[in-house]
Each structure stands twice: as C-alpha cells, then as structure tokens.
Design a protein around this motif. Structure first.
Motif: not given
Length: 527
Positions: A15-21, A25-26, A192, A322, A369
């Motif tokens: 759940e803590h992985v971000q789309a940019y990783e 992109r998810g 989260c 969230r 940003k």
C-alpha cells in the motif's frame, strides 16, 4: 479449502508504493490486462499493484446473453475479496427482512432482525467497526468503535439537510470495518489510503488479518490453498453429503475430502455453481435443487446515480491523510416514517464524501510541484445512490453447456437485468441528491447517470435462497440445504432479498449464527 494460492502480507501488501516507482505508473500493463483480465480491470482496484488479487478471466470464464451484460469481479486467493473490499458495513432491519412478505416480491425470509441482532454484535465486536449512533429504525445502530471525523463541509451539509428535510434525511459518517483505535491486537488505521492493495497493519478487517489467525491459534485449523472444489459428494443411503471433491489447482489431482458437515462459503455464485455441478442419481439437477429454485433470484445493487457540487467557503480548511471512508445517507424512501413512493418499491441509501481536489495541468519544475501540492480547488461534495434490486425469477444462473474453466468445471451462464423498478429508483437518486446538495448550499451542481451493468457493485447475491419451506427455497432458516441437512450455505447465495445496504456484515452474522447452530446440533447428535 481455498481455490487460490496463499497470500504473504509482508510481500504481497504494497500500500505504500508510489505510482512513480512503477513501470506503468500504477495503471498496469494494459495489453496484458486486456488479454487476461478484461472483466476484472473494470474494477478500479485491479491496477498495476492490485491485479494479482483478481482472477484471470481466461482461466475462469463465464458467459452472459448478448443483451444482458454482467461484470463478475472475483478474487481467488486465501482471504478472497476481504483484501480488496470497500469495508462499508450496515445492519439490516425488519424493514428489509419483512419486505418480501409485504409486497409479494420474493419469498418470505425465515428470519427477522431479532434473530441476527446478537450475531451482528458478535461480528462487530470481533472485527472492529467504527461508526456513529443515529437511532434510526431502518438502519440499526451497532457496537461501534469511535467514528471517523466528518470534514467541516460534511458537518455543515449534514445540519442543513436535516433542517431542510425535517430530519428525515440523515447524513452520517460511514460505518466501516476500519479501526479507529487498537482493537483485538490490530493497530488503528493511519489513513494512508489505498486499502485495496492490502493493509500491512491489518487495520481494516480481512480474514487474513483477523479471523484466520484466530482460527489458527486454536490449533484446529488446516488450511489448504490451490484446492478447487468441483462438487459436493452425496451419500444417497444416508441422505447426507459425504464430503467434497477437490481438484488440485497446480497438479489437477482429484482428492476427496470427507467430513461430518460441509460449509459452502465460496462467494454467492461460486457456491451455487458447486451445488449445480453436484449431480447424482438422487439429485440429477444439482444438489439443493429439488424445489427448482437453485440458481434463481440472483441480485446485485445498482449504484452511482446521484449528483455533486461545489461547496463555497471553507477555503482555509483542508484534510490530513486519506480517510478510508465516506459519508452515508440512510434510506429515506418507503420507510415506516416516510410516505410511500408511487414510482418504485423498496429504497436506497446514499454514499459519497467531500474534498478539495488539486489543480492539474501542464507544467514542470519546483513551481509546478508547489502549485499542485498547495493550491487546491474549492471544496466539492458528492452524493450517489446504492439501491435495492428486487428478487425476480428470470434473473438466474445456469451451467453453460460447453464452456469450462481451466480445471474442467462447467462455467456459469449469468442472466441478470435491471427492471423498471430499479430504473425508476435510479432516477429518484438523481433528484434526491440534487435536492440535498441544493439544501446544503452547493453551487454548480452536476448530475451523475452512469451506465453500470449488474455485477460491478460486487454485491452479487441469491441463487440458493433461504426460506420457510422446501418448495420455495434451497436452504432453511438455519442455512441448511433442505436436500442435505449437513450442508450449510452461508455466503451471499442464501440471500432472499438484497436490501440496499452493503451486505458483507450480514453474510458474516448469518455465518456466525449458522456455525453456532451447527455446533449445537452436532452436540445433540442431530448431524
């Protein structure tokens, strides 16, 4: 016995992985999703990280008539859809359990609210449910953990709506199986957000994080994954089930598991498919089908017709984290305290929420940003309906005569359509949501009328309904098959109507009640 594979939270919950990783992109590999999960990808949670929790549609096919699309969203793994579910839990009331008998649609439920009330409490105290007491007859209060906070906009909207509609329309915080404080060895939610990817802190209820560990601690649980149950094996001499025939999902080896009792809790349509495929000389049309009702009266909720709008003011306020929850508007049509609708039977609840979306658009660099992080759009508030579907005989399941799954088990053919009653209710959802938003002070109101086929609410139920006599039902008031009293069906298949509330806690309460009843009968040597 679980048809799919095991889940390791340490590895599978991300759940803590971000789309940019992520490579895509998810969004996921779209060509692969289209090939292997064309139905499952219609659920928002079936993305690059969540797709592993959904079935491969090529391996698990089903069919529908061309003019009656149905989207069957499934998860075959230990824990099933309890990993990806929406976590909204609302008790039914006698308004729901008595509806079939009063308006003549469907058969009379063999139970009432009083039969389930202590089991609702049992489940709530075990799994942890946060919510606020409202004292509503049509939406009974439960044993709640502290409620999540409503936003400033939701609190103001609640009071304005209560005033405008003479307290007939009650907006409350959602009742959610998400912990707001530590409970039964599980940590409180830390907001989260992407709960559908799994929760490493087990702050929302899943069987992997709550009930299965409790069962394992007894030392009396054997859990076997990769075990596709093909049929219940019937012993004609004893007029009881002998056990179940399983196909090992990896080796295709067939294994017979014998038992004194059998509980089917495979999800509504899968349990019905198992019973339909459980044919014998005694039950040529499937086990449990002596009444001819097996597979009939299936239902799902219709959803998302409603409205949204801008809530002016409050620009100095925003949210932190969230919140994994929204607001709920309790049913206010065709209740004991409201006038009956002339357009439709039954009713609907409404869900939604508020927030301040971020501005988006072209740009780059530090200023871009800063802008997308700090410059927010005005507050928005959305209210959309979740409505009851009437039980109708023509909405039914059958076994497809030619299509089989990867393991050779006949696939289901699902026939399910909205009726004019559901369509009239959808139209009223839009009107009611617009009225409430206007009363709340919203501006720039837009209306939602999406095309949502049955299935996408993921509240499928029916097919092995409970009843008071064997000629009109598949199971009795204790969830036993009339045709084999040592077989219990306790998932959504047993539902005789759909109400409008999210149904999962009712499945849990029915299951807990049936288990307690089975234990009592076994002790008396009645099983």
């Amino acid at each position: 016995l679980e048809a799919g594979g095991p889940i390791d939270p340490e590895k599978d919950y991300v759940e803590h992985v971000q789309a940019y990783e992520l490579r895509f992109r998810g969004y996921g590999n779209r060509s692969q999703l289209e090939r292997d999960q064309p139905v499952q990808k219609e659920c928002y949670a079936c993305d690059e990280l969540g797709s592993k929790f959904f079935v491969n549609d090529r391996e698990n096919p089903y069919t529908t008539p061309e003019d009656a699309p149905f989207r069957w969203i499934r998860g075959r793994h230990v824990g099933g859809r309890s990993i990806m579910w929406g976590r909204q839990v609302y008790r039914w009331s006698d308004l729901d359990f008595e509806a079939n008998a009063k308006d003549g649609h469907g058969n009379d439920w063999p139970i009432r609210y009083a039969d389930l009330a202590p089991w609702y409490t049992h489940v709530e105290r075990f799994i942890g449910v946060s919510g606020a007491e409202e004292g509503l007859e049509q939406l009974p209060d439960g044993s709640f953990l502290p409620p999540m906070e409503m936003t400033c906009v939701e609190r103001v909207a609640r009071e304005r709506i209560l005033s405008a509609f003479n307290r007939q329309r009650v907006m409350t915080i959602g009742r959610a199986a998400v912990l707001t404080r530590p409970h039964n060895g599980r940590d409180a939610c830390h907001y989260c957000g992407p709960c559908e990817r799994g929760c490493i802190t087990h702050s929302y209820f899943s069987s992997n994080g709550s009930t299965l560990p409790a069962a394992q601690r007894t030392g009396r649980l054997t859990l076997r994954p990769h075990s596709v149950v093909a049929e219940v094996v019937y012993d004609a001499a004893r007029q009881r089930a002998r056990g179940v025939r399983v196909i090992d999902a990896r080796t295709n080896e067939e294994i017979l598991f014998e038992g004194r009792i059998v509980f089917l809790c495979a999800s509504a349509f899968e349990s019905v498919r198992i019973l339909m495929h459980s044919k014998s000389a005694t039950h040529a049309q499937g086990l449990g089908n002596s009444s001819g009702h097996l597979g009939k009266y299936i239902m799902d909720h219709h959803m998302l017709w409603g409205a949204g709008g801008i809530m002016p003011g409050f620009e100095d306020r925003t949210t932190s984290g969230r919140r994994p929850n929204g607001i709920y508007v309790a049913r206010f049509r065709n209740t004991k305290s409201s006038p009956a609708s002339t357009d439709f039977l039954r009713g609907y609840g409404m869900q939604g929420g508020s927030g301040r979306p971020r501005w988006s658009g072209p740009g780059g660099g530090a200023e871009y940003k800063r802008r997308i992080l700090n410059d927010l759009q005005p507050w928005q508030l959305a209210i959309n309906g979740w409505g009851e579907m009437l039980p109708r005989e023509e909405n039914q399941l059958t076994l497809d005569p030619t299509v089989k799954d990867k393991w050779g088990v006949p696939a289901l053919r699902i026939t399910c359509k909205w009726s004019e009653n559901e369509r009239a209710m959808m139209r009223d959802m839009v009107t009611s949501a617009t009225e409430m938003l206007e009363a709340a002070g919203a501006t720039g109101i837009w209306q939602n009328r999406p095309t949502v086929p049955p299935g996408l609410c993921i509240h499928e139920m029916g097919g092995a309904r409970m009843g008071r006599s064997r000629d009109v039902s598949v199971t009795n008031g204790d969830n036993q098959l009339w045709d084999a009293p040592n077989v219990f069906v306790t998932d959504g298949a047993c539902m005789a109507s759909s109400a409008c509330q999210n149904p999962s806690i009712t499945y849990m309460a029915i299951t807990a009640r049936a288990v307690a009843g089975a234990v009592s009968k076994m002790k008396r040597n009645e099983l």
